[in-house]
Structure formats: structure tokens, C-alpha cells
Design a protein around this motif. Structure first.
Motif, PDB file in Angstrom:
ATOM      1  N   GLN A   1       1.232  -1.419  -7.920  1.00 24.79           N
ATOM      2  CA  GLN A   1       1.002  -2.522  -7.222  1.00 24.79           C
ATOM      3  C   GLN A   1      -0.294  -3.711  -6.987  1.00 24.79           C
ATOM      4  O   GLN A   1      -0.286  -2.089  -5.637  1.00 24.79           O
ATOM      5  CB  GLN A   1       2.586  -3.390  -7.024  1.00 24.79           C
ATOM      6  CG  GLN A   1       3.233  -4.536  -6.844  1.00 24.79           C
ATOM      7  CD  GLN A   1       4.575  -5.047  -6.478  1.00 24.79           C
ATOM      8  OE1 GLN A   1       4.734  -4.418  -6.605  1.00 24.79           O
ATOM      9  NE2 GLN A   1       4.427  -5.979  -5.910  1.00 24.79           N
TER      10      GLN A   1
ATOM     11  N   LYS B   1      -2.034  -4.297  -3.244  1.00 23.07           N
ATOM     12  CA  LYS B   1      -1.629  -4.740  -2.437  1.00 23.07           C
ATOM     13  C   LYS B   1      -2.771  -4.781  -1.186  1.00 23.07           C
ATOM     14  O   LYS B   1      -4.150  -4.471  -1.670  1.00 23.07           O
ATOM     15  CB  LYS B   1      -1.367  -2.714  -1.516  1.00 23.07           C
ATOM     16  CG  LYS B   1      -0.555  -1.942  -1.492  1.00 23.07           C
ATOM     17  CD  LYS B   1      -0.880  -0.476  -0.918  1.00 23.07           C
ATOM     18  CE  LYS B   1      -0.615   0.400  -1.875  1.00 23.07           C
ATOM     19  NZ  LYS B   1      -1.141   1.155  -3.422  1.00 23.07           N
ATOM     20  N   GLN B   2      -2.677  -5.993  -0.654  1.00 28.07           N
ATOM     21  CA  GLN B   2      -3.443  -7.019   0.124  1.00 28.07           C
ATOM     22  C   GLN B   2      -3.538  -6.737   0.966  1.00 28.07           C
ATOM     23  O   GLN B   2      -2.004  -6.983   1.794  1.00 28.07           O
ATOM     24  CB  GLN B   2      -2.941  -8.372  -0.077  1.00 28.07           C
ATOM     25  CG  GLN B   2      -2.804  -8.871  -2.008  1.00 28.07           C
ATOM     26  CD  GLN B   2      -4.516  -8.638  -2.019  1.00 28.07           C
ATOM     27  OE1 GLN B   2      -5.645  -9.083  -1.397  1.00 28.07           O
ATOM     28  NE2 GLN B   2      -5.220  -8.824  -3.495  1.00 28.07           N
TER      29      GLN B   2
ATOM     30  N   ASN C   1       4.043  -9.499  -6.117  1.00 31.09           N
ATOM     31  CA  ASN C   1       5.795  -9.164  -6.915  1.00 31.09           C
ATOM     32  C   ASN C   1       5.161  -8.636  -8.319  1.00 31.09           C
ATOM     33  O   ASN C   1       6.190  -7.761  -8.610  1.00 31.09           O
ATOM     34  CB  ASN C   1       6.221  -9.298  -6.449  1.00 31.09           C
ATOM     35  CG  ASN C   1       7.014 -11.280  -7.037  1.00 31.09           C
ATOM     36  OD1 ASN C   1       6.222 -11.674  -7.457  1.00 31.09           O
ATOM     37  ND2 ASN C   1       8.484 -11.372  -6.530  1.00 31.09           N
TER      38      ASN C   1
END
Ligand SMILES: C[S@@+](CC[C@H](N)C(=O)[O-])C[C@H]1O[C@@H](n2cnc3c(N)ncnc32)[C@H](O)[C@@H]1O
Length: 236
Positions: A184, A186-187, A224
Motif C-alpha cells: 500500500q 505510504k504518504q 486505502n
């Protein structure tokens, strides 16, 4: 202005999930021998191409966007690295069959139709050549409305899940292929690029600032479901 021109003007050096850290880790795991003939497709501002050249690879890099080509050329010149940089489209690579040992690409194929670019990657690879392709992938199939939003802003052609990427590969001529596990996004990924060149006048342009803010909003609303995989595919 389209999304890639915005990235170019911002001088973004690693516009893909995981940033430059993920690129260095992948290249470290692969361990290209010196002299490996690498084609980087969609090189952006040339950061990865220059990194590969600094490791002794024989690098050719292409991108469709002229502002990216300008910045990649500048980066290679001031780094004193011998990278051949060519403005070209992934769907029609200006190289003879069987030219490269490796095709390396990050966050580019998703912006193409897919099958044509993959056919081109296969064509320019030598026998036993390998494709490494880090791509945006989605945890589930998006709704038509969601797809339209992402397509309108990013110009993405397809928003594929991991099985959809594998299906695309299954229709190609690659002898075999695999995909890493889904990661996923990631920020934010903190990333200091010392050779980044930003066109600062962008920040005085309301339409450009609005685009940057829209990017933030889209990234957070899709956080998400958005992620990435690394596809590895071998030519027989
Ligand atoms: C999201 S950016 C990634 C850039 C670079 N690979 C990186 O990770 O920083 C996508 C890049 O692909 C280029 N691109 C998109 N479609 C392309 C195509 N059909 N042929 C060549 N380059 C393309 C864009 O101009 C842009 O530089």
C-alpha cells in the motif's frame, strides 16, 4: 498543463510509490553487473537513470515529455554521467530488436495502453533479458466513477488490480513473469534529491497550485486502495 508536465516542472525525481529509497532497494537486490545494457522507460527527470549509470550500467533512458527530457539531460550533464536520453514513446521504442539486457520502468506502463508497451519492452530485450516494472496497482476494482476521476487527473489508461496486471502479462510473449506482493502507498515518502530543479514560478500560477492541491486530495482519498507491485518478466 497535464500531470506529467506538472511533475516535470516540479522537478520530481522519484514519482512512483516508495520513492527513490524503493528504487535503490530494488536495484540493490537485483545487483546489475557493470556494463549491463539498461533501457529505462519513462525516466522522468533522470534520477534513476543516473543512479544506474553511476553503478556502471550502460544506460539509455526515454520519456515522452519534453520537460522531463530537458531535466533528465541537465541532471546527466551536471553529474557527468554518460546516459543516452531520448524523447520517445513507450509504445513505439526507437531501438532495434534485442538491444538491451534489461528494461527498467517505474510508474509508466499504467499511463500507456499496456499491451503495446509490454510488446515493445519484450521486442527490445535480448534473449534472456529481463523486465523490471514497478507499477501502480489497486487493492480492488474501482467503480466507474472512481476510475473516471483518476483518469481525468492523472491520464491513467487502466487502473489494474494485481490479477489484472498478471493477466496482461499472461497475454504477452514473456516466457515467465511474477509480481511481488502488493504494498500500500505510504504518504509522504521523504526524499531529498540534491539535483532537483524546481520551476519556482509554478507557485505563482493559480491553476498549477490548484492542480497540486487536487493531487493531495486524490492521493489521500484513494490511499486505502492504491499501492504498487514490482513485475519481473523474463524473455526466453
Ligand atoms: C509517474 S512519472 C514516473 C517517472 C519516473 N519513472 C519516476 O519514477 O520518477 C511517469 C513518467 O512516464 C512518462 N510517460 C508517460 N507515458 C509515457 C509513454 N507512453 N512513453 C514514454 N514515457 C511516458 C511521463 O512523461 C513521466 O515522466
Amino acid at each position: 498543463m497535464d500531470y506529467h508536465t506538472l511533475l516535470a516542472r516540479l522537478g520530481e525525481g522519484s514519482a512512483h510509490p516508495g520513492g527513490f529509497q524503493a528504487t535503490k532497494e530494488l536495484i540493490g537486490q537485483i545487483g546489475f553487473p557493470r556494463g549491463t545494457r539498461v533501457l529505462e522507460v519513462g525516466c522522468g527527470t533522470g534520477r534513476t537513470a543516473c543512479y544506474l549509470a553511476s553503478l556502471g550500467c550502460d544506460v539509455t533512458a526515454i520519456d515522452r515529455n519534453k520537460d522531463m527530457i530537458r531535466k533528465a539531460t541537465h541532471r546527466a550533464t551536471i553529474s557527468g554521467l554518460p546516459v543516452r536520453i531520448v524523447q520517445a514513446d513507450a509504445s513505439s521504442l526507437p531501438f532495434p530488436h534485442e538491444t538491451f539486457d534489461v528494461v527498467f520502468t517505474e510508474s509508466v506502463t499504467a499511463f500507456t495502453q499496456g499491451s503495446t508497451a509490454i510488446r515493445e519492452y519484450w521486442r527490445v530485450l535480448k534473449p534472456q533479458g529481463v523486465l523490471y516494472d514497478r507499477e501502480l496497482a489497486f487493492a480492488r476494482t474501482l467503480t466507474a466513477v472512481q476510475k473516471k476521476k483518476l483518469q481525468a487527473y492523472y491520464g491513467l489508461h487502466h487502473m489494474r488490480t494485481v490479477p489484472e496486471w498478471l493477466k496482461l502479462l499472461s497475454k504477452s510473449s514473456f516466457h515467465h513473469y511474477s509480481a511481488s506482493h502488493f504494498v500500500q502507498i505510504k504518504q509522504p515518502v521523504s526524499d531529498n534529491d540534491p539535483l532537483r530543479v524546481i520551476d519556482h514560478e509554478l507557485f505563482t500560477k493559480p491553476d498549477a497550485v490548484a492542480m497540486m492541491m487536487k493531487n493531495e486530495r486524490l492521493m489521500s482519498s484513494f490511499a486505502n486502495v492504491m499501492g504498487s507491485i514490482v513485475i519481473t518478466a523474463w524473455k526466453a
